[in-house]
Design a protein around this motif. Structure first.
Motif, short mmCIF file in Angstrom:
data_model
loop_
_atom_site.label_atom_id
_atom_site.label_comp_id
_atom_site.label_asym_id
_atom_site.label_seq_id
_atom_site.Cartn_x
_atom_site.Cartn_y
_atom_site.Cartn_z
N ALA A 78 0.83 -1.21 0.00
CA ALA A 78 0.00 0.00 0.00
C ALA A 78 0.86 1.25 0.00
N LEU A 79 1.97 1.22 0.73
CA LEU A 79 2.89 2.37 0.72
C LEU A 79 3.50 2.55 -0.67
N TRP A 80 3.86 1.43 -1.32
CA TRP A 80 4.40 1.50 -2.67
C TRP A 80 3.35 1.99 -3.66
N GLY A 81 2.12 1.47 -3.55
CA GLY A 81 1.04 1.90 -4.43
C GLY A 81 0.72 3.37 -4.23
N TRP A 82 0.77 3.81 -3.00
CA TRP A 82 0.54 5.23 -2.68
C TRP A 82 1.56 6.08 -3.42
N TRP A 83 2.83 5.69 -3.36
CA TRP A 83 3.89 6.43 -4.05
C TRP A 83 3.67 6.39 -5.57
N GLN A 84 3.28 5.23 -6.10
CA GLN A 84 3.04 5.09 -7.54
C GLN A 84 1.96 6.06 -8.01
N TRP A 85 0.85 6.10 -7.30
CA TRP A 85 -0.27 6.94 -7.72
C TRP A 85 0.01 8.43 -7.50
N ARG A 86 0.72 8.75 -6.42
CA ARG A 86 1.03 10.16 -6.15
C ARG A 86 2.10 10.68 -7.10
N ALA A 87 2.96 9.79 -7.58
CA ALA A 87 4.04 10.21 -8.48
C ALA A 87 3.51 10.67 -9.82
N GLY A 88 2.28 10.26 -10.15
CA GLY A 88 1.67 10.72 -11.38
C GLY A 88 1.98 9.86 -12.59
N ASN A 89 2.81 8.80 -12.43
CA ASN A 89 3.15 7.98 -13.59
C ASN A 89 2.07 6.95 -13.91
N ARG A 90 0.95 7.00 -13.21
CA ARG A 90 -0.19 6.13 -13.52
C ARG A 90 -1.40 6.97 -13.90
N ARG A 91 -1.18 8.22 -14.33
CA ARG A 91 -2.29 9.12 -14.60
C ARG A 91 -2.53 9.31 -16.09
N GLY A 92 -3.79 9.47 -16.44
CA GLY A 92 -4.15 9.71 -17.83
C GLY A 92 -4.07 11.19 -18.16
N GLN A 93 -4.55 11.53 -19.36
CA GLN A 93 -4.45 12.91 -19.81
C GLN A 93 -5.31 13.86 -18.99
N ASP A 94 -6.38 13.35 -18.38
CA ASP A 94 -7.24 14.22 -17.58
C ASP A 94 -6.78 14.34 -16.13
N GLY A 95 -5.63 13.73 -15.80
CA GLY A 95 -5.09 13.82 -14.46
C GLY A 95 -5.56 12.72 -13.53
N SER A 96 -6.56 11.91 -13.93
CA SER A 96 -7.05 10.82 -13.10
C SER A 96 -6.18 9.57 -13.31
N ILE A 97 -6.33 8.62 -12.39
CA ILE A 97 -5.55 7.39 -12.50
C ILE A 97 -5.98 6.62 -13.74
N ALA A 98 -5.04 6.32 -14.61
CA ALA A 98 -5.34 5.59 -15.84
C ALA A 98 -5.38 4.09 -15.54
N VAL A 99 -6.37 3.40 -16.09
CA VAL A 99 -6.49 1.96 -15.88
C VAL A 99 -6.50 1.27 -17.24
N ARG A 100 -6.05 0.03 -17.25
CA ARG A 100 -5.96 -0.72 -18.51
C ARG A 100 -5.94 -2.20 -18.20
N PHE A 101 -6.15 -3.01 -19.23
CA PHE A 101 -5.96 -4.45 -19.11
C PHE A 101 -4.48 -4.76 -19.22
N ALA A 102 -4.03 -5.78 -18.52
CA ALA A 102 -2.63 -6.20 -18.59
C ALA A 102 -2.34 -6.82 -19.95
N SER A 103 -1.09 -6.76 -20.36
CA SER A 103 -0.67 -7.48 -21.55
C SER A 103 -0.61 -8.97 -21.21
N TRP A 104 -0.54 -9.82 -22.24
CA TRP A 104 -0.45 -11.26 -21.97
C TRP A 104 0.81 -11.60 -21.19
N ARG A 105 1.88 -10.88 -21.44
CA ARG A 105 3.12 -11.10 -20.69
C ARG A 105 2.90 -10.77 -19.21
N GLU A 106 2.26 -9.64 -18.94
CA GLU A 106 1.99 -9.26 -17.55
C GLU A 106 1.08 -10.26 -16.87
N ARG A 107 0.08 -10.75 -17.59
CA ARG A 107 -0.81 -11.75 -17.01
C ARG A 107 -0.05 -13.02 -16.67
#
Length: 217
Positions: A78-107
């Motif tokens: 949760a501390l790592w996820g908090w840093w990930q989301w606050r860092a902004g590298n998981r955000r879309g163009q509108d500034g909200s958290i961007a979500v997506r389906f995983a690639s087959w490799r990630e799955r």
């Protein structure tokens, strides 16, 4: 009376099941955290940290080493996820958290991590029975929770599928372990997970849709 003793005290009895304070409070906070995750709010992470702290007491009460370990993992991830989301590298163009389906490799990596992790932790609990009275379900929940939270931190829709798979084992184990409120709450989790899954699924389609030329101007 110490705080730990109070948390292990009985809050109420329902349908013949004794509900302790730590079980009730920790899971209620966790339910709020899951709802905030559905809303893609950064606040989901500190709330999940607080839930993990309270549920450590509940799992110590039930003598579930895997559950205790799971809550420590919840706090760290949760501390790592908090840093990930606050860092902004998981955000879309509108500034909200961007979500997506995983690639087959990630799955494949998530499934492999879940399988190998469960085998390793289950083997450890089997070799050291004092750590858990029900080693394989306990190991499955421990590792499954870790995989689900990593997927959530990366904004993957598969996060919701992972939570459903954890709940299928977590509900009966909680009732068998004397954590009745956890069992009841996980039923509510199931409904919220399905709702959140639909929302993230639809949002992932918006994220994947290409932006028309000139729209960003």
């Amino acid at each position: 009376m110490s705080a730990v003793s109070w948390l292990d005290g009985e809050a109420f009895t329902a349908l013949g099941q004794h509900v302790i304070w730590s079980d009730m409070l920790g899971n209620t906070i966790g339910l709020i955290g899951l709802a905030l995750g559905w809303r893609r709010s950064v606040a989901t992470w500190p709330v999940q940290c607080l839930s993990g702290l309270v549920l450590i007491a509940a799992n110590l009460y039930a003598h579930l080493a895997g559950g205790v370990g799971k809550q420590f993992v919840v706090i760290v991830v949760a501390l790592w996820g908090w840093w990930q989301w606050r860092a902004g590298n998981r955000r879309g163009q509108d500034g909200s958290i961007a979500v997506r389906f995983a690639s087959w490799r990630e799955r494949g990596l998530l499934v492999a991590a879940a399988a190998l992790g469960t085998a390793a932790v289950g083997g450890l609990f089997t070799a050291l029975p004092q750590l858990s009275w029900n080693p394989w379900p306990d190991a499955y929940i421990f590792v499954g929770t870790l995989v689900a939270m990593i997927a959530q931190a990366r904004g993957l829709v598969e996060f919701w599928f992972a939570w459903l798979l954890v709940d299928l084992v977590g509900v009966p184990l909680d009732f068998a372990s004397g954590l009745a409120f956890s069992g009841f709450v996980y039923v509510l989790y199931g409904a919220l997970v399905l709702w959140g899954m639909r929302d993230w699924w639809l949002r992932s389609r918006d994220t994947a849709r290409p932006v028309p030329e000139g729209a960003a101007a």
